[in-house]
Scaffold this motif. Structure first.
Motif, short mmCIF file in Angstrom:
data_model
loop_
_atom_site.label_atom_id
_atom_site.label_comp_id
_atom_site.label_asym_id
_atom_site.label_seq_id
_atom_site.Cartn_x
_atom_site.Cartn_y
_atom_site.Cartn_z
N ARG A 294 0.79 -1.16 0.12
CA ARG A 294 0.03 0.10 -0.09
C ARG A 294 0.85 1.30 0.14
O ARG A 294 0.61 2.14 -0.67
CB ARG A 294 -0.80 -0.14 1.34
CG ARG A 294 -2.31 -0.37 0.82
CD ARG A 294 -3.38 0.26 2.04
NE ARG A 294 -2.96 -0.15 3.37
CZ ARG A 294 -2.89 -1.11 4.23
NH1 ARG A 294 -3.45 -2.28 3.63
NH2 ARG A 294 -2.50 -1.08 5.35
N GLU A 295 1.90 1.43 0.58
CA GLU A 295 2.75 2.50 0.86
C GLU A 295 3.43 2.84 -0.46
O GLU A 295 3.50 3.52 -0.99
CB GLU A 295 3.88 2.13 2.00
CG GLU A 295 3.45 2.36 3.47
CD GLU A 295 4.37 1.78 4.32
OE1 GLU A 295 3.95 1.65 5.61
OE2 GLU A 295 5.41 1.33 4.24
N ASN A 296 3.66 1.61 -1.20
CA ASN A 296 4.52 1.84 -2.51
C ASN A 296 3.58 2.16 -3.64
O ASN A 296 3.82 2.92 -4.33
CB ASN A 296 5.19 0.65 -2.72
CG ASN A 296 6.47 0.52 -2.09
OD1 ASN A 296 7.54 1.09 -2.67
ND2 ASN A 296 6.56 -0.25 -0.80
N ILE A 297 2.37 1.67 -3.28
CA ILE A 297 1.22 2.03 -4.39
C ILE A 297 1.01 3.49 -4.30
O ILE A 297 0.93 4.45 -5.22
CB ILE A 297 -0.09 1.47 -4.00
CG1 ILE A 297 0.20 -0.07 -4.68
CG2 ILE A 297 -1.33 2.13 -4.71
CD1 ILE A 297 -1.14 -0.90 -4.54
N LYS A 298 1.08 4.11 -3.15
CA LYS A 298 1.06 5.76 -2.92
C LYS A 298 2.11 6.60 -3.50
O LYS A 298 1.85 7.31 -4.25
CB LYS A 298 0.93 5.97 -1.32
CG LYS A 298 -0.22 6.01 -0.65
CD LYS A 298 -0.33 6.78 0.69
CE LYS A 298 -1.45 6.09 1.58
NZ LYS A 298 -1.21 6.00 2.94
#
Ligand code: SF4
Length: 304
Positions: A294-298
């Motif tokens: 999720r953090e990397n999607i952001k």
């Protein structure tokens, strides 16, 4: 023999043993520390749309004499190893296509030169497993073929068919169940982006649905590799197949992982081709792995 002489001879042997692979040796991710034994060259199927590994290579099995010769050389090369050699990986696209008797003979030769052998591993096509009877698989297990790497790739029939994998999702399930029944450990290879942009959701959802019915010891999750000589590239050129962007690949991975309800399995997505490296045990580490994705999607969304 002094050390310099030993090193010289060992180098010469390594060149001789692996020469038929032209410096392109592919082994399953969980087995990279094993001793690699050539038994086949190329792939007997060789029709997958996305695969460029064995194009223009005519499938060949090594004779038992050639295999024994290689084992003698490997025994020499490893004679000073501090640790005993216990884990082997048979080389080639699908060595399990070989007749069971032949594989048993190979195992006998391995035991002759490396009596401490714990397991013999190899890449395997799903249909090679299905073709073997339960008795044959039990014989193989008893001869140390107790850890295989299956190219599952996807749970979607539509995508498997498009990629000319030559098997269905039902075949994938049947092969994994068969191995479980005879208690042969296996890892399952899964490919992100296997259905391109159009079938990204389907790839994640159908694959998760399939995986929730089985119990591999490890899931190896890789991004689709675009081999320069793979027929898939022609489809890319004419726009029939659209590759995933890094963001789309992460989104597919997130959806896949979020839908997995597996127990006691390693989720290993650390291949250098993956957008980010994640590895953990399911279900314990599922939430922390999802958080990282999720953090990397952001991050990737901001870059757009
Ligand atoms: S992906 Fe595997 S089974 Fe398909 S052609 Fe390549 S080596 Fe053979």
């Amino acid at each position: 023999m002094d050390n310099t002489e030993f090193i010289k001879k060992a180098k010469k042997y390594i060149e001789e043993i692996y020469k038929p692979y032209n410096n392109k040796i592919y082994v399953p991710m969980p087995e990279t520390r094993n001793l690699f034994l050539p038994v086949t060259i190329g792939c007997s199927y060789n029709k997958c749309l996305y695969c460029g590994l064995n194009k223009n290579i005519i499938f060949k099995k090594l004779t038992l004499e050639e295999i024994e010769e290689n084992l003698k050389k490997l025994q020499f090369i490893t004679k000073n190893n501090r640790r005993k050699v216990e884990k082997f990986n048979l080389l080639g696209g699908n060595p399990l296509v070989l007749k069971t008797d032949y594989l048993v003979e190979i195992a006998r030769l391995i035991r002759k030169y490396f009596p401490e052998v714990k397991y013999i591993s190899s890449f395997s096509r799903v249909d090679d497993i299905i073709r073997k009877s339960y008795d044959e698989l039990l014989l193989l297990r008893d001869n140390k073929y107790n850890r295989l790497s299956l190219g599952i790739e996807s749970g979607s029939d539509k995508i498997l068919d498009f990629q000319r994998k030559g098997v269905t999702s039902e075949d994938n399930l049947a092969a994994m169940k068969k191995l479980e029944k005879v208690k042969i450990d296996y890892s399952a290879y899964i490919i992100l982006g296997f259905g391109g942009v159009k079938y990204s959701r389907e790839n994640a959802l159908e694959t998760a649905k399939l995986l929730n019915k089985v119990h591999p010891f490890e899931l190896v999750v890789v991004n689709l590799v675009y081999f320069p000589n793979a027929p898939l590239l022609d489809k890319v050129k004419i726009g029939e197949f659209k590759r995933l962007s890094p963001l789309q690949s992460l989104e597919e991975e997130y959806l896949l992982l979020s839908k997995l309800e597996m127990e006691n399995v390693i989720f290993n997505a650390t291949h250098k081709n993956n957008i980010i490296a994640i590895k953990g045990k399911l279900p314990e580490h599922k939430n922390s792995m999802l958080k990282k994705i999720r953090e990397n999607i952001k991050k990737y969304s901001i870059k757009l």
